[in-house]
Design a protein around this motif. Structure first.
Motif, PDB file in Angstrom:
ATOM      1  N   UNK A 268      21.643  -9.381   8.654  1.00 28.08           N
ATOM      2  CA  UNK A 268      20.720  -9.602   8.465  1.00 28.08           C
ATOM      3  C   UNK A 268      20.662 -11.497   8.143  1.00 28.08           C
ATOM      4  N   UNK A 269      19.711 -12.240   9.735  1.00 33.06           N
ATOM      5  CA  UNK A 269      19.690 -13.377   9.751  1.00 33.06           C
ATOM      6  C   UNK A 269      18.291 -13.767  10.420  1.00 33.06           C
ATOM      7  N   UNK A 270      17.187 -14.560  10.362  1.00 37.00           N
ATOM      8  CA  UNK A 270      16.092 -15.450  10.763  1.00 37.00           C
ATOM      9  C   UNK A 270      16.445 -16.464  10.710  1.00 37.00           C
ATOM     10  N   UNK A 271      16.086 -17.184  11.593  1.00 37.65           N
ATOM     11  CA  UNK A 271      15.947 -19.031  12.171  1.00 37.65           C
ATOM     12  C   UNK A 271      14.175 -18.825  12.058  1.00 37.65           C
ATOM     13  N   UNK A 272      13.925 -19.645  12.435  1.00 36.39           N
ATOM     14  CA  UNK A 272      12.508 -20.053  12.300  1.00 36.39           C
ATOM     15  C   UNK A 272      12.571 -21.932  13.212  1.00 36.39           C
ATOM     16  N   UNK A 273      11.452 -22.458  13.980  1.00 38.94           N
ATOM     17  CA  UNK A 273      11.351 -23.327  14.000  1.00 38.94           C
ATOM     18  C   UNK A 273      10.091 -24.005  13.154  1.00 38.94           C
ATOM     19  N   UNK A 274      10.206 -25.434  12.732  1.00 43.91           N
ATOM     20  CA  UNK A 274       9.155 -25.173  12.324  1.00 43.91           C
ATOM     21  C   UNK A 274       8.541 -26.754  12.616  1.00 43.91           C
ATOM     22  N   UNK A 275       7.297 -26.822  12.488  1.00 39.60           N
ATOM     23  CA  UNK A 275       6.607 -28.413  12.889  1.00 39.60           C
ATOM     24  C   UNK A 275       6.317 -28.738  11.670  1.00 39.60           C
ATOM     25  N   UNK A 276       5.983 -30.410  11.726  1.00 46.54           N
ATOM     26  CA  UNK A 276       5.825 -30.810  10.347  1.00 46.54           C
ATOM     27  C   UNK A 276       4.647 -30.360   9.348  1.00 46.54           C
ATOM     28  N   UNK A 277       3.782 -30.227   9.934  1.00 42.63           N
ATOM     29  CA  UNK A 277       2.656 -29.987   9.874  1.00 42.63           C
ATOM     30  C   UNK A 277       2.619 -28.689   8.959  1.00 42.63           C
ATOM     31  N   UNK A 278       3.603 -28.108   9.911  1.00 46.33           N
ATOM     32  CA  UNK A 278       3.491 -26.654   9.204  1.00 46.33           C
ATOM     33  C   UNK A 278       3.947 -26.312   7.897  1.00 46.33           C
ATOM     34  N   UNK A 279       4.536 -27.026   8.066  1.00 46.23           N
ATOM     35  CA  UNK A 279       5.103 -27.275   6.275  1.00 46.23           C
ATOM     36  C   UNK A 279       4.939 -27.766   5.119  1.00 46.23           C
ATOM     37  N   UNK A 280       3.918 -26.734   3.535  1.00 44.95           N
ATOM     38  CA  UNK A 280       3.768 -27.728   2.886  1.00 44.95           C
ATOM     39  C   UNK A 280       5.126 -27.672   1.243  1.00 44.95           C
ATOM     40  N   UNK A 281       5.009 -28.739   0.884  1.00 39.63           N
ATOM     41  CA  UNK A 281       6.220 -28.327  -0.335  1.00 39.63           C
ATOM     42  C   UNK A 281       5.865 -28.932  -1.298  1.00 39.63           C
ATOM     43  N   UNK A 282       5.207 -28.254  -2.558  1.00 43.78           N
ATOM     44  CA  UNK A 282       5.297 -28.979  -3.892  1.00 43.78           C
ATOM     45  C   UNK A 282       6.064 -28.213  -4.994  1.00 43.78           C
ATOM     46  N   UNK A 283       6.809 -29.719  -5.527  1.00 46.24           N
ATOM     47  CA  UNK A 283       7.355 -29.246  -6.328  1.00 46.24           C
ATOM     48  C   UNK A 283       6.957 -29.905  -8.333  1.00 46.24           C
TER      49      UNK A 283
END
Length: 346
Positions: A316-331
């Motif tokens: 199985x394979x998934x590919x998604x095109x993302x808008x920058x504003x729709x990515x939340x990253x916290x480390x």
């Protein structure tokens, strides 16, 4: 080949939560893992429970939520909010939250009797007419217009319609000794058109004849191709790569083969590409991948040897095109370079 038709006009949320164990720490983070697992289990979401060995052992929850509202209800609940707020500055915990419109993503698989990833959120539909050629992932995305697609002629390289002016580079910090970056790191808005790709392989049900055919024809080329992707780095358009596996699924080949993660029956690779064009470029330029792709279609396509056996391998394979504003990253207290934390565009 089967694709997934998601409910229209309802963006889904793909979330990646990770808890790391740093070798310098006395505790193995099992308490954090058990606590978080209890919080996320039995929610209205599909969870792929995964392990990762490098750069440090990590437990990963790759989770698919049916809507932004469903994710937010869980995320803002008192137990979850309290857990996240209480994490120490060396916790080794991260989250990457991706809001994905149904028309900017695709899920493809060779089987319809076993479900993975976002396929749990929709219904299967045939994509035989949108398989086996360069650019087919774009053709499976309803909101990608013709002028947004890169050229699919085999003789030509794809061109970027929305190029990023600067290829991100890793910070270079922590090379060798993998120090922890203490505290909370939240990334600013990222550029548009980053492509998040999930690839999965499951050998758990393959029959002896198919396994023999796979090991003879595909196992080493697949290993080489995935290893090439991991080694490519940002200069080739691969922002981050993670080799993951389901530890409960058992192994299908010798445990000492490298990389170890690919020895498991059920394994998943996570990739962030600069954009979809970067993904196709490396696929076209890697001669091993081109040969692998052609051989697989011959074996598993109409009239191929695997149509006679019959094949039980699940891909199985998934590919998604993302808008920058729709990515939340916290480390929070993660190893330097974890995920997208070590990248910058300026």
């Amino acid at each position: 080949m089967w694709g997934t038709r998601l409910p229209a006009e309802t963006p889904i949320v793909t979330s990646i939560f990770g808890i790391q164990h740093h070798p310098s720490k006395d505790t193995d983070n099992s308490t954090l893992i058990n606590t978080f697992n209890a919080l996320i289990t039995n929610q209205p979401a599909r969870i792929e429970n995964l392990g990762q060995d490098n750069p440090v052992p990590t437990r990963i929850w790759l989770t698919y939520w049916p809507s932004r509202a469903a994710y937010q209800k869980w995320w803002t609940s008192d137990p979850v909010a309290s857990f996240w707020a209480s994490l120490p500055d060396d916790a080794g915990v991260y989250r990457e939250i991706l809001t994905v419109p149904p028309g900017k993503t695709q899920h493809g698989t060779n089987v319809s009797d076993r479900i993975s990833g976002m396929a749990h959120l929709g219904e299967f539909e045939s994509i035989l007419d949108k398989s086996g050629y360069w650019g087919c992932y774009y053709d499976r995305m309803g909101d990608v217009t013709k002028e947004n697609k890169f050229r699919t002629e085999v003789s030509k390289k794809p061109t970027r319609t929305h190029p990023l002016s600067i290829t991100p580079q890793g910070s270079g910090e922590g090379s060798g000794n993998l120090p922890i970056r203490r505290g909370r790191v939240q990334l600013p808005t990222l550029p548009d058109n980053i492509a998040f790709v999930v690839e999965g392989q499951d050998h758990g049900l393959i029959l002896p004849g198919e396994k023999e055919h796979w090991l003879e024809n595909f196992d080493q080329p697949v290993t080489d191709w995935i290893s090439d992707l991991v080694a490519a780095g940002p200069e080739k358009g691969i922002l981050d790569s993670r080799l993951c596996y389901n530890p409960e699924g058992g192994m299908y080949k010798a445990v000492d083969a490298q990389p170890r993660e690919l020895n498991f029956n059920d394994k998943v690779q996570l990739f962030y590409f600069l954009d979809m064009e970067a993904m196709e470029s490396i696929g076209r330029e890697n001669l091993g991948h081109v040969k692998l792709r052609r051989g697989f279609m011959q074996s598993y396509g109409p009239g191929g040897v695997m149509t006679e056996l019959p094949g039980k391998l699940r891909l199985w394979v998934e590919a998604s095109i993302l808008k920058g504003k729709d990515m939340e990253c916290e480390y929070i207290g993660c190893v330097e370079g974890t995920g997208l934390m070590g990248l910058n565009w300026d």
